[in-house]
Write a protein that holds these residues in place. Sequence first.
Motif, PDB file in Angstrom:
ATOM      1  N   ASP A  58       2.496  -0.626  -7.711  1.00  0.00           N
ATOM      2  CA  ASP A  58       2.365  -0.172  -6.330  1.00  0.00           C
ATOM      3  C   ASP A  58       3.560  -0.546  -5.464  1.00  0.00           C
ATOM      4  O   ASP A  58       3.864   0.154  -4.491  1.00  0.00           O
ATOM      5  CB  ASP A  58       1.085  -0.725  -5.706  1.00  0.00           C
ATOM      6  CG  ASP A  58      -0.158  -0.063  -6.258  1.00  0.00           C
ATOM      7  OD1 ASP A  58      -0.059   1.094  -6.703  1.00  0.00           O
ATOM      8  OD2 ASP A  58      -1.222  -0.702  -6.268  1.00  0.00           O
ATOM      9  N   ASP A  59       4.242  -1.647  -5.799  1.00  0.00           N
ATOM     10  CA  ASP A  59       5.425  -1.987  -5.010  1.00  0.00           C
ATOM     11  C   ASP A  59       6.581  -1.035  -5.301  1.00  0.00           C
ATOM     12  O   ASP A  59       7.521  -0.945  -4.521  1.00  0.00           O
ATOM     13  CB  ASP A  59       5.842  -3.449  -5.207  1.00  0.00           C
ATOM     14  CG  ASP A  59       5.877  -3.893  -6.650  1.00  0.00           C
ATOM     15  OD1 ASP A  59       5.595  -3.077  -7.549  1.00  0.00           O
ATOM     16  OD2 ASP A  59       6.196  -5.074  -6.894  1.00  0.00           O
ATOM     17  N   GLU A  88       1.660  -2.040   0.355  1.00  0.00           N
ATOM     18  CA  GLU A  88       3.034  -1.911  -0.130  1.00  0.00           C
ATOM     19  C   GLU A  88       3.781  -0.804   0.607  1.00  0.00           C
ATOM     20  O   GLU A  88       4.978  -0.925   0.904  1.00  0.00           O
ATOM     21  CB  GLU A  88       3.048  -1.648  -1.638  1.00  0.00           C
ATOM     22  CG  GLU A  88       2.567  -2.813  -2.482  1.00  0.00           C
ATOM     23  CD  GLU A  88       3.473  -4.029  -2.415  1.00  0.00           C
ATOM     24  OE1 GLU A  88       4.637  -3.900  -1.963  1.00  0.00           O
ATOM     25  OE2 GLU A  88       3.030  -5.116  -2.832  1.00  0.00           O
ATOM     26  N   LYS A 119       4.560  -2.156   4.073  1.00  0.00           N
ATOM     27  CA  LYS A 119       5.629  -3.148   3.971  1.00  0.00           C
ATOM     28  C   LYS A 119       6.995  -2.455   3.874  1.00  0.00           C
ATOM     29  O   LYS A 119       7.955  -2.839   4.548  1.00  0.00           O
ATOM     30  CB  LYS A 119       5.400  -4.037   2.752  1.00  0.00           C
ATOM     31  CG  LYS A 119       6.379  -5.193   2.619  1.00  0.00           C
ATOM     32  CD  LYS A 119       6.250  -5.900   1.269  1.00  0.00           C
ATOM     33  CE  LYS A 119       4.848  -6.411   1.037  1.00  0.00           C
ATOM     34  NZ  LYS A 119       4.723  -7.109  -0.284  1.00  0.00           N
TER      35      LYS A 119
END
Length: 372
Positions: free
Chosen positions: A144-145, A180, A183
């Motif tokens: 997911d990042d 994510e 972010k």
Amino acid sequence: MKSLRLFGLALGASLTFSTAAFAEDITIAVAGPITGGESAFGRQMKNGAEQAVADINAAGGVLGKKLALQVGDDACDPKQARSVAEKFASAKIPFVAGHFCSSSSIPASEAYADGNVLQITPASTNPLFTERKLWNVARVCGRDDQQGLVAADYIVKNYKGKNVAILNDKTTYGKGLADETKKALNKAGFTEKMFESYNKGNKDFNSIVSRLKRDNIDLVFVGGYHQEAGLILRQMRDQGLKTVLMSGDALADREYASITGAAGAGTLFTFGPDPRKKPTAAAIVEKFRGKNIDPEGYTLYTYAAVQVWAQAVAKAGTTDPKKVMDTIKAGSWETAIGKLEYDAKGDITQIDYVVYKWDDKGGYAEVNEKGS
């Protein structure tokens, strides 16, 4: 091989056993949501594993033995997933391709680690799956990042100066992907106008849609699964919103289009490069289509997970899970989705997420740099 037979397990979990399995067979497993809201993806995984086993057996099997397949149903429920994992571990299954939902893969992985079972997930993208230093976990998909970064990059390029909302369904996968994406957006200097959560399984999203309308949201990013995303899209259109919906890889099944109908056209989602179009998958895709199966979504990823394990077993000369995992991390593997190599955590070293757009005919295609 005779047909597979289902029987119940504790907490509603189920395993499917091949009645043709002999003592000399090597029994492996696939586990995912065979029932429940994400059963479309469980079906993809089951199709992929069954075809991989059939093809490996046709080529002579593994270590001179045939493979037999068991299927575990976790319904994307953490408790049910752990029950399935404990059953497989007690049966001394050396390898499981699974699970689908991160909220299932993570608790199951602990039971597999304790029970000496190697686990390769085709689909669980939450970073935590491979960040706990467990010896037995790997995946053939990205994280997911990585996925959130691609989504954020698309939003920054195509929605500069526009109003963006981020929603999540509070699950390990959905919230993880939303976090994510947020972010990465914030790091790029883009601030969302709304960040809200809902409960997976909800049917009525009119209150959230009303807030999207009030805040003049141009794009809503949904960290969650296709069932709820489809309902959010429909209810936005019912209220007259033209807001674009964007989500992650959990929209990679035609069931999303069956929920939204033509209204789903224009929906965006992130996923890896379509494995159906890779030369490494051409012959396998033809086999699936000969059975009237479209190997979309995670079908070929599951096929690849079984391939990685089988090739590593052949190279290691044993099915011992720890020795096989050491071999996996030290080698490179030719699969239906391309050549795969691993880092020490069990993540693949190369992953490219791209953005796709649904059309009004129930299909999707990769978008270009400008978002068209």
